[in-house]
Design a protein around this motif. Structure first.
Motif, PDB file in Angstrom:
ATOM      1  N   ARG A 177       0.827  -1.195   0.000  1.00  0.00           N
ATOM      2  CA  ARG A 177       0.000   0.000   0.000  1.00  0.00           C
ATOM      3  C   ARG A 177       0.866   1.251   0.000  1.00  0.00           C
ATOM      4  N   ALA A 178       1.858   1.307   0.852  1.00  0.00           N
ATOM      5  CA  ALA A 178       2.713   2.484   0.932  1.00  0.00           C
ATOM      6  C   ALA A 178       3.444   2.725  -0.383  1.00  0.00           C
ATOM      7  N   ASP A 179       3.944   1.651  -0.984  1.00  0.00           N
ATOM      8  CA  ASP A 179       4.682   1.815  -2.243  1.00  0.00           C
ATOM      9  C   ASP A 179       3.775   2.327  -3.359  1.00  0.00           C
ATOM     10  N   LEU A 180       2.575   1.770  -3.443  1.00  0.00           N
ATOM     11  CA  LEU A 180       1.648   2.203  -4.487  1.00  0.00           C
ATOM     12  C   LEU A 180       1.289   3.672  -4.289  1.00  0.00           C
ATOM     13  N   VAL A 181       0.984   4.014  -3.055  1.00  0.00           N
ATOM     14  CA  VAL A 181       0.629   5.411  -2.776  1.00  0.00           C
ATOM     15  C   VAL A 181       1.804   6.319  -3.135  1.00  0.00           C
ATOM     16  N   GLU A 182       2.993   5.867  -2.831  1.00  0.00           N
ATOM     17  CA  GLU A 182       4.173   6.687  -3.122  1.00  0.00           C
ATOM     18  C   GLU A 182       4.301   6.951  -4.621  1.00  0.00           C
ATOM     19  N   TYR A 183       4.131   5.925  -5.409  1.00  0.00           N
ATOM     20  CA  TYR A 183       4.266   6.103  -6.856  1.00  0.00           C
ATOM     21  C   TYR A 183       3.163   6.991  -7.425  1.00  0.00           C
ATOM     22  N   LEU A 184       1.953   6.759  -6.978  1.00  0.00           N
ATOM     23  CA  LEU A 184       0.857   7.601  -7.472  1.00  0.00           C
ATOM     24  C   LEU A 184       1.068   9.049  -7.020  1.00  0.00           C
ATOM     25  N   GLU A 185       1.625   9.182  -5.822  1.00  0.00           N
ATOM     26  CA  GLU A 185       1.881  10.523  -5.317  1.00  0.00           C
ATOM     27  C   GLU A 185       2.918  11.237  -6.187  1.00  0.00           C
ATOM     28  N   VAL A 186       3.890  10.479  -6.665  1.00  0.00           N
ATOM     29  CA  VAL A 186       4.866  11.062  -7.593  1.00  0.00           C
ATOM     30  C   VAL A 186       4.143  11.588  -8.835  1.00  0.00           C
ATOM     31  N   MET A 187       3.252  10.780  -9.371  1.00  0.00           N
ATOM     32  CA  MET A 187       2.498  11.208 -10.549  1.00  0.00           C
ATOM     33  C   MET A 187       1.700  12.473 -10.247  1.00  0.00           C
ATOM     34  N   ARG A 188       1.080  12.478  -9.086  1.00  0.00           N
ATOM     35  CA  ARG A 188       0.235  13.630  -8.752  1.00  0.00           C
ATOM     36  C   ARG A 188       1.051  14.907  -8.628  1.00  0.00           C
ATOM     37  N   SER A 189       2.137  14.819  -7.886  1.00  0.00           N
ATOM     38  CA  SER A 189       2.927  16.029  -7.655  1.00  0.00           C
ATOM     39  C   SER A 189       3.601  16.486  -8.944  1.00  0.00           C
ATOM     40  N   MET A 243      -2.496  -2.401 -12.777  1.00  0.00           N
ATOM     41  CA  MET A 243      -1.724  -1.201 -13.115  1.00  0.00           C
ATOM     42  C   MET A 243      -2.567  -0.207 -13.888  1.00  0.00           C
ATOM     43  N   SER A 244      -3.294  -0.719 -14.867  1.00  0.00           N
ATOM     44  CA  SER A 244      -4.125   0.169 -15.677  1.00  0.00           C
ATOM     45  C   SER A 244      -5.111   0.934 -14.812  1.00  0.00           C
ATOM     46  N   MET A 245      -5.663   0.245 -13.826  1.00  0.00           N
ATOM     47  CA  MET A 245      -6.677   0.879 -13.003  1.00  0.00           C
ATOM     48  C   MET A 245      -6.091   2.026 -12.196  1.00  0.00           C
ATOM     49  N   LEU A 246      -4.967   1.771 -11.580  1.00  0.00           N
ATOM     50  CA  LEU A 246      -4.383   2.802 -10.723  1.00  0.00           C
ATOM     51  C   LEU A 246      -3.791   3.939 -11.562  1.00  0.00           C
ATOM     52  N   VAL A 247      -2.961   3.570 -12.502  1.00  0.00           N
ATOM     53  CA  VAL A 247      -2.324   4.594 -13.329  1.00  0.00           C
ATOM     54  C   VAL A 247      -3.357   5.319 -14.192  1.00  0.00           C
ATOM     55  N   GLY A 248      -4.266   4.548 -14.761  1.00  0.00           N
ATOM     56  CA  GLY A 248      -5.290   5.151 -15.600  1.00  0.00           C
ATOM     57  C   GLY A 248      -6.128   6.152 -14.827  1.00  0.00           C
ATOM     58  N   ALA A 249      -6.515   5.791 -13.617  1.00  0.00           N
ATOM     59  CA  ALA A 249      -7.316   6.708 -12.813  1.00  0.00           C
ATOM     60  C   ALA A 249      -6.541   7.983 -12.511  1.00  0.00           C
ATOM     61  N   MET A 250      -5.267   7.806 -12.238  1.00  0.00           N
ATOM     62  CA  MET A 250      -4.428   8.973 -11.928  1.00  0.00           C
ATOM     63  C   MET A 250      -4.294   9.882 -13.149  1.00  0.00           C
ATOM     64  N   LEU A 251      -4.003   9.284 -14.276  1.00  0.00           N
ATOM     65  CA  LEU A 251      -3.885  10.071 -15.509  1.00  0.00           C
ATOM     66  C   LEU A 251      -5.208  10.749 -15.837  1.00  0.00           C
ATOM     67  N   PHE A 252      -6.265   9.999 -15.646  1.00  0.00           N
ATOM     68  CA  PHE A 252      -7.591  10.537 -15.907  1.00  0.00           C
ATOM     69  C   PHE A 252      -7.798  11.827 -15.122  1.00  0.00           C
ATOM     70  N   HIS A 253      -7.463  11.804 -13.849  1.00  0.00           N
ATOM     71  CA  HIS A 253      -7.647  12.995 -13.030  1.00  0.00           C
ATOM     72  C   HIS A 253      -6.695  14.118 -13.426  1.00  0.00           C
ATOM     73  N   THR A 254      -5.458  13.763 -13.689  1.00  0.00           N
ATOM     74  CA  THR A 254      -4.507  14.836 -14.005  1.00  0.00           C
ATOM     75  C   THR A 254      -4.841  15.474 -15.344  1.00  0.00           C
ATOM     76  N   LYS A 255      -5.314  14.680 -16.291  1.00  0.00           N
ATOM     77  CA  LYS A 255      -5.687  15.268 -17.578  1.00  0.00           C
ATOM     78  C   LYS A 255      -6.925  16.136 -17.441  1.00  0.00           C
ATOM     79  N   MET A 256      -7.858  15.688 -16.639  1.00  0.00           N
ATOM     80  CA  MET A 256      -9.084  16.445 -16.465  1.00  0.00           C
ATOM     81  C   MET A 256      -8.874  17.645 -15.556  1.00  0.00           C
ATOM     82  N   SER A 257      -7.775  17.615 -14.817  1.00  0.00           N
ATOM     83  CA  SER A 257      -7.565  18.691 -13.853  1.00  0.00           C
ATOM     84  C   SER A 257      -7.292  20.005 -14.573  1.00  0.00           C
ATOM     85  N   GLY A 258      -7.362  21.058 -13.825  1.00  0.00           N
ATOM     86  CA  GLY A 258      -7.166  22.381 -14.403  1.00  0.00           C
ATOM     87  C   GLY A 258      -7.570  23.404 -13.372  1.00  0.00           C
ATOM     88  N   PRO A 259      -7.696  24.656 -13.817  1.00  0.00           N
ATOM     89  CA  PRO A 259      -8.082  25.728 -12.904  1.00  0.00           C
ATOM     90  C   PRO A 259      -9.229  25.346 -11.988  1.00  0.00           C
TER      91      PRO A 259
END
Lengths: 207, 207
Positions: free
Chosen positions: A86-98, A161-177
Motif C-alpha cells: 500500500r505504501a509503495d503504491l501510494v508513493e508512486y501515485l503521489e509522484v504522478m500527482r505532484s 496497473m491500468s486501473m491505478l495509473v489510468g485513474a491517476m492520468l484521468f484525473h490529471t488530464k481532467m484537472s485544471g483551474p
DNA sequence: AGTTTTCGAAACGCGACCGTTGCGTATCGT
DNA sequence: ACGATACGCAACGGTCGCGTTTCGAAAACT
C-alpha cells in the motif's frame, strides 16, 4: 545525442546558456499543451531569446529537438520505501500527482497521450526512455506484493496497473483551474483498489 | 444550432449532401487525431469535395463547425440491463471499448482529452452534451449497486468511476496498430475492481 | 594578431491557410 | 420564364512558419 554535429573546438564555443534556454523553452511549450506539430522553431527561438540559426546549428529538425529536450528530463521513479504494498503504491501515485502540478512535467503525459499516432519515432523513443521504466517499476511493486502474499496470487497485474495509473492520468488530464487533483487521491485510489468495491458481509466491516 | 443563418427559402436550397459531407469530413479528421487548431477549413473542404464558400456560408468559424459536428454525434449510453452491478459495469465499459475501435468515435476522447485547455468554450459545451451524461449514467450504476447492497456502503463512487473509466481510456488511448484493446478487458477490469487486489485468506478462495 | 566558429538579428523565397470575392452553372420558388 | 440562392472552383491579398543566407559583433583557439 541527436545533435547534428560537434564542432571541432577551434573557434568560439557553443553557448551552454543558449542551449539550455532552447531546451527549456521547448519543454515549457510542450508542457503548456502545444502539440509537436504546432511547435514552431520560430516560437522556440523567440521564447528562448535566441536566433533561429542557433537552433538549426544544433538540431536538424523539430523532432530531434523535441527528442533531445525530452531526454534531458531525468525523472527517476524513487526506490519505493518497501514498508508494504500500500505504501509503495501510494508513493508512486503521489509522484504522478505532484509531477502533474508542475507545468514542465506535464509534457510527459502530453507527449505520451497526444503524439503517439503522428510521431511514432518520437513516441517509441520516449516510450523506451520514460514510460516503460516507470511501468516496470510499478509492475515490480505489484509483483512483490503478490510474492509477499499481500496481494492475491491470481491478481492480473497489468489490469491492476491500468486501473491505478489510468485513474491517476484521468484525473490529471481532467484537472485544471477549476478541477484540481485532490491531495489524498493516491491514498483513496489505492485503498479502494485494495479493498475492492463489492460488499461482503463476511469481511468488510471497516479497516 | 450554431449555423450562421437560415436562408429564407426563396432560391436554391442548401444541399443536405454537402452539409453531411462537411460534417463527416470534420469528424473523421478529428477522429484521426487532427487537433482543432490544426484542422484547416481548406482541408475539410477538400476532403468533403466542397467549396470553402459552402462551409463559410454555414458556419462563422472553425469552432462553430466543430461544435455542430460533434453535436451530430448521438451516442446514447444504453439503458443498462440491470441484471446486477457487474453486468451493468461491463456493459458500459464494453460500449467504450467498441466505440474506441471506430475511428469516428475516437473524436470524443480526442476532444475531451486534448482540447480542453485551448478551446474552453468548445470543451464546456462538449462536456455538457456528451461527457456529463455518460458520467452520470455510470455513476447511477454504482449508486444503485450501493443501494442494493451489492457494493460497499462506504464506496467512494467518484474514485471507483475514475478507476474503471480511467483504465479504459488509458487502454484505448494507448491502443493502436500494435497494441489492441483486449476483447475481455471490460470484464477483467470490473472483476478485479470488485474483488480488490488484497489477498484475504478469510475470503478469496476463488469465485 | 589573426583565424575560426558562434552569436543574435534580419531578410530571403517558398508554401500553407486564412477569409473574401467573382465566375459560370445548377436548382429551387413564383 | 425569371429572380433568387447555392453550388464548386479559382483567384485575391494577407499572415505565419519554414529552412537558408547574410551580416557585424563576440569569444575562443594558435
Amino acid at each position: 545525442m541527436t545533435t547534428i554535429q560537434e564542432s571541432a573546438g577551434r573557434g568560439r564555443p557553443r553557448s551552454e546558456r543558449a542551449e539550455k534556454a532552447i531546451v527549456d523553452a521547448t519543454l515549457d511549450m510542450i508542457g503548456e499543451g502545444v502539440t509537436v506539430s504546432e511547435l514552431s522553431i520560430e516560437a522556440v527561438a523567440s521564447r528562448a531569446g535566441v536566433g533561429k540559426t542557433t537552433i538549426y546549428r544544433r538540431w536538424a529538425n523539430k523532432e530531434d529537438l523535441v527528442v533531445d529536450s525530452l531526454a534531458t528530463l531525468r525523472l527517476p521513479m524513487p526506490e519505493p520505501g518497501g514498508a508494504d504494498v500500500r505504501a509503495d503504491l501510494v508513493e508512486y501515485l503521489e509522484v504522478m500527482r505532484s509531477e502533474s502540478s508542475e507545468l514542465r512535467n506535464r509534457c510527459i503525459t502530453n507527449i505520451a497521450l497526444n503524439e503517439a499516432d503522428r510521431f511514432p519515432d518520437l513516441y517509441r523513443r520516449f516510450r523506451e526512455l520514460v514510460i516503460e521504466p516507470r511501468r516496470e517499476a510499478f509492475r515490480q511493486v505489484l509483483r512483490r506484493g503478490v510474492a509477499t502474499g499481500e496481494l492475491r496470487p491470481d491478481l492480473d497485474v497489468e489490469v491492476a496497473m491500468s486501473m491505478l495509473v489510468g485513474a491517476m492520468l484521468f484525473h490529471t488530464k481532467m484537472s485544471g483551474p477549476g478541477y484540481p487533483v485532490p491531495d489524498d487521491l493516491p491514498e483513496r485510489l489505492v485503498d479502494e483498489a485494495l479493498r475492492g468495491f463489492r460488499y461482503d458481509v463476511t469481511r468488510n466491516v471497516a479497516s
